[in-house]
Motif scaffolding. Sequence first.
Motif, PDB file in Angstrom:
ATOM      1  N   ILE A   1       0.846  -1.190   0.000  1.00 33.21           N
ATOM      2  CA  ILE A   1       0.000   0.000   0.000  1.00 33.21           C
ATOM      3  C   ILE A   1       0.886   1.245   0.000  1.00 33.21           C
ATOM      4  O   ILE A   1       1.492   1.576   1.021  1.00 33.21           O
ATOM      5  CB  ILE A   1      -0.934   0.035   1.228  1.00 33.21           C
ATOM      6  CG1 ILE A   1      -1.768  -1.242   1.323  1.00 33.21           C
ATOM      7  CG2 ILE A   1      -1.822   1.281   1.186  1.00 33.21           C
ATOM      8  CD1 ILE A   1      -2.632  -1.329   2.570  1.00 33.21           C
TER       9      ILE A   1
ATOM     10  N   THR B   1       1.489   5.072   0.451  1.00 32.21           N
ATOM     11  CA  THR B   1       0.743   6.096   1.186  1.00 32.21           C
ATOM     12  C   THR B   1       1.348   7.465   0.939  1.00 32.21           C
ATOM     13  O   THR B   1       2.563   7.637   0.949  1.00 32.21           O
ATOM     14  CB  THR B   1       0.741   5.829   2.704  1.00 32.21           C
ATOM     15  OG1 THR B   1       2.078   5.868   3.191  1.00 32.21           O
ATOM     16  CG2 THR B   1       0.111   4.492   3.036  1.00 32.21           C
TER      17      THR B   1
ATOM     18  N   LEU C   1      -6.552   5.558   5.094  1.00 33.12           N
ATOM     19  CA  LEU C   1      -5.798   4.328   5.338  1.00 33.12           C
ATOM     20  C   LEU C   1      -6.536   3.345   6.243  1.00 33.12           C
ATOM     21  O   LEU C   1      -6.522   2.138   6.000  1.00 33.12           O
ATOM     22  CB  LEU C   1      -4.418   4.656   5.907  1.00 33.12           C
ATOM     23  CG  LEU C   1      -3.498   3.471   6.147  1.00 33.12           C
ATOM     24  CD1 LEU C   1      -3.239   2.696   4.856  1.00 33.12           C
ATOM     25  CD2 LEU C   1      -2.184   3.944   6.764  1.00 33.12           C
TER      26      LEU C   1
ATOM     27  N   ALA D   1      -8.911   1.155   4.313  1.00 34.58           N
ATOM     28  CA  ALA D   1      -8.203   0.128   3.547  1.00 34.58           C
ATOM     29  C   ALA D   1      -7.769  -1.016   4.464  1.00 34.58           C
ATOM     30  O   ALA D   1      -7.947  -2.196   4.136  1.00 34.58           O
ATOM     31  CB  ALA D   1      -7.002   0.737   2.832  1.00 34.58           C
TER      32      ALA D   1
ATOM     33  N   LEU E   1       3.304  -1.054   4.075  1.00 29.65           N
ATOM     34  CA  LEU E   1       2.977   0.342   3.800  1.00 29.65           C
ATOM     35  C   LEU E   1       4.255   1.023   3.330  1.00 29.65           C
ATOM     36  O   LEU E   1       5.304   0.874   3.963  1.00 29.65           O
ATOM     37  CB  LEU E   1       2.467   1.047   5.061  1.00 29.65           C
ATOM     38  CG  LEU E   1       1.224   0.468   5.720  1.00 29.65           C
ATOM     39  CD1 LEU E   1       0.921   1.230   7.005  1.00 29.65           C
ATOM     40  CD2 LEU E   1       0.045   0.524   4.774  1.00 29.65           C
TER      41      LEU E   1
ATOM     42  N   LEU F   1      -2.659  -2.397  -3.304  1.00 27.20           N
ATOM     43  CA  LEU F   1      -3.890  -1.760  -2.831  1.00 27.20           C
ATOM     44  C   LEU F   1      -3.568  -0.302  -2.576  1.00 27.20           C
ATOM     45  O   LEU F   1      -2.570   0.007  -1.915  1.00 27.20           O
ATOM     46  CB  LEU F   1      -4.365  -2.440  -1.535  1.00 27.20           C
ATOM     47  CG  LEU F   1      -5.637  -1.898  -0.896  1.00 27.20           C
ATOM     48  CD1 LEU F   1      -6.850  -2.147  -1.790  1.00 27.20           C
ATOM     49  CD2 LEU F   1      -5.854  -2.532   0.470  1.00 27.20           C
ATOM     50  N   ASP F   2      -4.365   0.586  -3.113  1.00 29.05           N
ATOM     51  CA  ASP F   2      -4.163   2.005  -2.820  1.00 29.05           C
ATOM     52  C   ASP F   2      -4.743   2.322  -1.449  1.00 29.05           C
ATOM     53  O   ASP F   2      -5.671   1.650  -0.981  1.00 29.05           O
ATOM     54  CB  ASP F   2      -4.821   2.881  -3.885  1.00 29.05           C
ATOM     55  CG  ASP F   2      -4.066   2.844  -5.209  1.00 29.05           C
ATOM     56  OD1 ASP F   2      -2.859   2.540  -5.189  1.00 29.05           O
ATOM     57  OD2 ASP F   2      -4.691   3.108  -6.246  1.00 29.05           O
ATOM     58  N   ALA F   3      -4.217   3.349  -0.814  1.00 19.91           N
ATOM     59  CA  ALA F   3      -4.634   3.705   0.546  1.00 19.91           C
ATOM     60  C   ALA F   3      -6.075   4.203   0.608  1.00 19.91           C
ATOM     61  O   ALA F   3      -6.650   4.273   1.692  1.00 19.91           O
ATOM     62  CB  ALA F   3      -3.691   4.754   1.127  1.00 19.91           C
TER      63      ALA F   3
END
Length: 111
Positions: free
Chosen positions: A6, A8, A15, A18, A34, A90-92
């Motif tokens: 992810i 950030t 966040l 997610a 992250l 996965l995007d935040a």
Amino acid sequence: MVNIIIPTYKARDTLANALNSLCAQTKKLFWVTLVQDADNEDYSDIIEEFISRGLHISLLTREENGGPGCARNDGIRFSHKCNFDYIIFLDADDMLLPQAVEHLTREIQVN
């Protein structure tokens, strides 16, 4: 094992959603990486909360902002170093449906 990367950047407002979606996964055999992209935000309280809820989380920090592509590449290098079998991005500000990790890993193994 799966590593969910992810990136950030100023993601304090999104966040947790997610990470909540990761807590809800039916297959729990994954790690979360992250990659903080030089945003100077403090995510420690969010990380501590989700570690206490059972997530395995690593935090990588970039000294210079490079955008999500550079952050993902850092996550990929970390994944190779740690010998993860699979990577999911996965995007935040996104969430995964509860069976996403289970379905994705099953399909990868079958095909």
